[in-house]
Design an enzyme around this catalytic site. Structure first.
Site, short mmCIF file in Angstrom:
data_model
loop_
_atom_site.label_atom_id
_atom_site.label_comp_id
_atom_site.label_asym_id
_atom_site.label_seq_id
_atom_site.Cartn_x
_atom_site.Cartn_y
_atom_site.Cartn_z
N ILE B 464 0.82 -1.22 0.00
CA ILE B 464 0.00 0.00 0.00
C ILE B 464 0.85 1.26 0.00
CG2 ILE B 464 -1.96 -1.17 1.05
CD1 ILE B 464 -1.21 0.20 3.72
N GLY B 662 6.40 -6.25 13.30
CA GLY B 662 5.56 -5.29 12.58
C GLY B 662 5.83 -3.88 13.06
N GLU B 665 2.40 0.51 12.73
CA GLU B 665 1.48 1.30 13.54
C GLU B 665 2.08 1.86 14.81
OE1 GLU B 665 -2.76 -0.53 12.92
OE2 GLU B 665 -1.25 -2.03 12.48
#
Ligand SMILES: Cc1cc2nc3c(=O)[nH]c(=O)nc-3n(C[C@H](O)[C@H](O)[C@H](O)COP(=O)(O)OP(=O)(O)OC[C@H]3O[C@@H](n4cnc5c(N)ncnc54)[C@H](O)[C@@H]3O)c2cc1C
Ligand code: SF4
Lengths: 329, 700
Positions: B464, B662, B665
């Site tokens: 994205i 990850g 975020e």
């Protein structure tokens, strides 16, 4: 957005003649405001008359020592012009504090002065707005009005005039040159925009078909040490909550002359004449400045979300002028 | 579990598609060259709730170039019960700005003009869009389970008694506003029906979700739907679920079979049609002993959802993970309002919840007269405070120490007088960050090798704009034990094996783990069945994402510490943040360049949250009124002078074969609190309602 025609005018009279014949037509400068409003269906011209080839695109010195700025000069060129930067830094600073580089490259001086209010409801056709649709009501008075006016408001509209350039030009006593269906005239910049009163649909005093051809700056020695201070919600790319354009001439500790104009507080650039009068003929102390600013703002009427603009404007006036005085020492 | 050794991983590679993007050669959904495109423009309701009494399409239909007008009268009946997606199914209007019609035309200009000519008569009903009064009047309910492993209600010990007995107590309400995602690329679609086949180019984070949702809504076999998403221009969560814009485009395409219908939402529509982060009202109560050791933590959050469906911003999600406390209480409630349904937005829950918790921790540090770094270190748990599971790794203390060192943090008694420079008050603040290691099920990968030693990895995953394509290629090369140049990744097409969404900071985690299994399998078969050489006609394997045997055994979370320096002008209240510095513990870093860009991007979004962003709802009308990027402020370049992101070395073998947690975020989590805490340090003013604007700091 509606279909429209596009024509290029090559001289002022031609542009005026074309527009006067078409009640729904509009002049097009850089289009950075008008075209946005067309996409939102706020502006609905059936004909755009591109005036960039019809008005001057240069800046020239006038015989009296003043400067004439063609209405077609881009905002970027205006801010970069040495004559402006040296003699009227407040003007260059005001321009550079507005919009973005990309927008300033396209935006014209004439278009900048006539850009429309940024009131949220004006830009949303699904809401009531007297300026957009006279008689429909003002959504801002009981709505979100943090950015809006505290001076010169009316029960019909509390919008602000958004141009930074106009505020600086108001401080240096600029004159707007126009050509209209009834001939040409010069309008003091402080009289170009109007207060909303009961006809907020009229931002300014220009007649339909009246074209801005140039802006004249008078010779003004103290403008060489002028300053623009803009206070906004982010460090760039935001309209003023409050702005101050100021110039001052202090001799022997006494204020000989001073110019102060405020942005973000009214439907027009707000020339602080009461404060100027109180300051002339006395020392430029913080205390006197504060009292002059308070006198200027004495009649301010805050809206539900923007009472902070009163102390903010006061502090901004005091700080901006004090900085000028201190720089001069 | 063993994690694969790094050769390509760890290198700060540029994005493979960067140059194409800069040159405009990478096609985004709307830009795909299609023959004879048609264009769609939507008609939206101008009332908040009520009924459509009549629609007059005659003027719109009569425009030359108009190919069709869609309304509830001629729209296909949908096979979905998702209230948000069920557009044009009846005369009911559920929120202001809901789609009530659309025009398909030969050009986008004609479509837009004609959409403005559709006349709709309504019978409005009174609407309720007010979260504050819903809360005051108790019109709230406990949301259904959000994610099974994160409870919405927690009662451990006895919080009330512990608070009553605490030496130091902090109790405050914190508020965060409505936020909209606003990726630069709006939600866009090209939809084309050919016989029974539907082809979609979509700006999405989840191709398989698009396929299954559209198939269900239009009663198709998923095999009839082909979805492409080779490049996506940002999303922040708004492109994980399917929204009504995609349904509208598919409906429109049905009216003009064989034609490709292009649809891009306008920026106004991006504030209504694509989900948003609910405003929150949070109450945090902390109790501590005289040394600052927590004895009780109570965190409640009130949020809104819509009457069409439920989504709860899980603001309390991180709280049980953060600090050791014998008594813990968590509550979460939502009010159903006449508004669009909120949705996931970068770090849903943590971003706003940690603003509240980490502001309260700063208030506790002040109340205890303790340095806020020290306060957090004192409350480090040895195991997960809720269920006692060990952490697979827990880097918070290391991040706090390393961050304090790098930032030049001056330990303080919390009451230090602020310094002043040229009329600016200067302060510093700290806050913790965290994000769970999620694992999204449903991925498969195919890996193909040809005798020339070229490997192709196929997955219906998507990049994205974060650099996933590049980082995942690095993972694949190391998993296959080959050079980067031998590996090609093909993503963004549902013809490839299914893949979970790009979301929950779990894209590379889930997809990378799957690729590792495929690489093992391929190498095993080459060795076992082909004597170690690639067979002449190549070899292909398709595998499922592996289970993680340690999942129940360990609590798995990423952590971080964020520091900020803030300057507040003494006379105007203007706020500047000259410095943000974050140190994170996110496991292995696959690509330092793209990971850093995610971390500083998150921190910048946190700055934006602290100082600028807020969608302003006008309760009389029922919609967000600052619905464009001139009036919905996000931080501008000038607001972001220096953002630094660092990480500590963290090897965690329990997570997945790649060893990663990850990083998409966690950067936003804690950033706003660090800034709010620095504002307090600079000015003595505690701002508990975001954004922190100058009027809240102006000394009157
Ligand atoms: C995101 C954004 C941020 C911005 N921020 C700022 C800011 O901080 N400060 C600021 O001051 N401005 C700001 N602007 C506004 C920008 O300065 C104006 O859009 C620009 O100056 C308008 O000039 P233009 O030539 O493009 O005008 P146009 O859009 O072409 O015209 C504007 C109006 O003037 C009329 N007009 C144009 N030329 C003439 C003429 N010669 N005679 C008579 N009428 C004429 C047009 O008919 C129209 O009504 C911002 C704009 C945007 C989009
Ligand atoms: S303040 Fe003026 S521009 Fe704004 S809604 Fe009221 S009338 Fe319209």
């Amino acid at each position: 957005m509606r279909p429209f025609r596009y024509e290029r005018a090559t001289d002022p009279d031609g542009a005026v003649a074309l527009l006067s014949r078409s009640p729904q037509a509009a002049f097009l400068g850089g289009g950075t405001n008008l075209v946005d409003l067309m996409k939102l269906d706020v502006a609905r011209p059936d004909l755009l008359i591109d005036i960039r080839g019809a008005v001057s695109g240069v800046i020239e010195e006038l015989p009296d020592g003043g400067v004439r700025i063609g209405a077609g000069v881009s905002n970027s060129d205006l801010a970069a012009e040495p004559l402006i930067r040296e003699r009227y830094p407040v003007v260059a600073q005001a321009v550079l504090n507005g919009a973005s580089t990309q927008l300033r490259n396209v935006a014209t001086v004439g278009g900048n002065l006539l850009q429309r209010t940024r009131c949220l409801y004006f830009q949303d056709i699904t809401t009531a707005c007297n300026k957009r649709q006279p008689g429909s009501g003002c959504s801002a008075i009981d709505g979100h009005n943090r950015d809006l006016a505290i001076l010169g408001t009316s029960p019909d509209c509390i919008a602000t005039q958004p141009s930074d350039l106009a505020v600086a030009l108001a401080a240096v006593d600029a004159t707007v040159q126009t050509v209209g269906p009834d001939g040409s005239r010069g309008i003091p910049l402080t009289e170009l925009h109007r207060l909303p009163g009961s006809e907020p649909q009229h931002d300014n005093v220009l007649a339909h078909g009246e074209l801005i051809t140039a802006v004249d700056l008078p010779p003004l020695a103290m403008a060489a040490r002028s300053r623009y201070r803009k206070i906004r919600d982010r460090a760039s790319y935001a309209f003023a909550l409050v702005s101050v354009a100021a110039a001052i001439d202090v001799a022997d500790g006494q204020v000989r002359d001073v110019r102060i104009a405020l942005g973000g507080v009214a439907h027009k650039p707000w020339r602080a004449r009461r404060a100027e009068d109180l300051l002339r003929g006395g020392p430029a102390t913080e205390d006197r400045l504060r009292r002059a600013a308070e006198a200027e703002l004495a009649e301010a009427q805050p809206q539900s979300d923007n009472a902070f603009k009163i102390p903010l404007a006061r502090n901004a006036i005091v700080r901006t002028v004090l900085d000028l005085v201190e720089a001069e020492r | 579990m063993s994690i694969i050794p790094a050769r390509a991983m760890g290198r700060p590679l540029d994005r493979f598609d960067g140059a194409d993007k800069v040159r405009g050669l990478a096609p985004y959904a709307y830009e795909h060259p299609v023959a004879r495109p048609a264009y769609l423009s939507a008609v939206r309701s101008t009332i908040a709730t009520g009924q459509i009494m009549g629609i007059d399409c005659s003027q719109a239909s009569a425009q030359p170039g108009v190919l069709g007008v869609l309304t509830h009268l001629n729209a296909p009946r949908l096979g979905t019960d998702d209230g948000e997606l069920r557009i044009l199914q009846s005369e009911e209007v559920a929120f202001r700005g809901q789609f009530v019609g659309a025009v398909i035309a030969e050009t986008s200009e004609i479509a837009r003009h004609a959409a403005g000519l559709v006349r709709v008569d309504y019978r409005p009903r009174p609407h309720d869009v007010d979260l504050e009064s819903s809360r005051e009047q108790g019109r709230l309910r406990v949301p259904q389970q959000i994610m099974p492993m994160f409870p919405v209600t927690v009662d451990k010990g006895d919080v009330e008694s512990a608070l009553a007995a605490a030496s130091v107590r902090v109790e405050h309400n914190y508020r965060t506003p409505w936020y909209n995602h606003n990726p630069i690329e709006p939600h866009t679609t090209i939809a084309c029906w050919n016989d029974d086949q539907l082809t979609l180019y979509v700006s999405t984070q989840y191709l398989m979700g698009v396929r299954s949702t559209v198939a269900a809504a239009f009663r198709l076999d998923p095999q009839q739907v082909r979805v492409y998403a080779p490049h996506v221009g940002g999303a922040f969560g708004s492109k994980v679920p399917v929204h009504s814009d995609l349904i509208l485009a598919v409906m429109a395409a049905q009216l003009v079979p064989g034609r490709s219908v292009r649809f891009a939402l306008t920026r106004h529509q991006m504030f209504t049609q694509t989900g948003y982060r609910s405003p929150t009202i949070q109450r945090v109560r902390l109790g501590a002993d005289a040394e600052g050791r927590l004895t009780a933590v109570d965190h409640e959050s009130f949020e809104q959802t819509s009457r069409l469906g439920e989504f709860a911003e899980h603001a309390t999600r991180a709280t049980p993970t953060m600090y050791a406390t014998p008594h813990l209480r968590i509550r979460q409630q939502v009010a159903a309002l006449d508004l669009p349904t909120p949705s996931i937005m970068r770090a849903p829950g943590e971003s706003v919840g940690m603003f509240a918790l980490e502001s309260a921790m700063d208030e506790l540090a002040v109340a205890c007269g303790l340095d806020p770094v020290e306060l957090r270190l004192r409350n480090e748990p040895v195991a997960h405070p809720l269920d006692g599971r060990p952490f697979s790794s827990r880097g918070l203390a290391a991040c706090l120490r390393e961050g304090a060192r790098r930032f030049g943090w001056q330990p303080r008694q919390a009451t230090t007088t602020p310094s002043r420079q040229d009329g600016w008050l200067v302060g510093t603040g700290v806050a913790a960050s965290t994000y769970p290691v999620l694992r999204l099920p449903g991925s498969k990968a195919t890996i193909r090798v040809t005798p020339d030693g070229r490997y192709t990895v196929l997955m219906a995953a998507v990049d994205i704009g974060t650099g996933t394509r590049t980082a995942l290629t690095q993972v694949a090369a190391d998993a296959l034990r080959v050079d980067l140049a031998q590996v090609e990744l093909r993503l963004g097409d549902t013809a490839y094996p299914p893949a979970a969404q790009e979301g929950g900071s779990a894209g590379i985690t889930s997809w990378g783990a799957t690729i590792c299994v495929g690489a093992d399998e391929l190498r095993r078969r080459i060795a076992a069945e082909h004597g170690g050489t690639i067979p002449a006609d190549g070899l292909e394997v398709t595998v499922d994402m592996p289970e993680n045997p340690h999942l129940e055994q360990y609590a798995m979370h990423a952590f971080g510490a964020q520091f900020a320096e803030v300057r507040v002008h003494g006379e105007t209240g203007e706020i500047r943040v000259p410095r943000q510095l974050g140190v994170f513990a996110v496991g292995r870093v696959v690509n330092p360049k793209t990971a850093r860009s995610q971390l500083i991007g998150g921190m910048t979004m946190g700055l934006s949250m602290a100082l600028h962003e807020a969608s302003l709802l006008d309760p009389r009308y029922g919609h967000v009124i600052n619905h464009d990027l001139a009036t919905y402020h996000v931080s501008s370049n000038a607001d972001v002078p220096a953002v630094q992101a660092h990480w500590i070395a963290e090897q965690d073998d329990q997570l997945n074969p790649v060893g990663i947690k990850g990083a998409g975020e966690i950067g936003i989590v804690g950033a706003a609190a660090a800034i709010a805490n620095a504002v307090h340090h600079a000015t003595g003013v505690r701002v508990r309602e975001l954004p922190i604007t100058l009027d809240k700091l102006l000394t009157v």
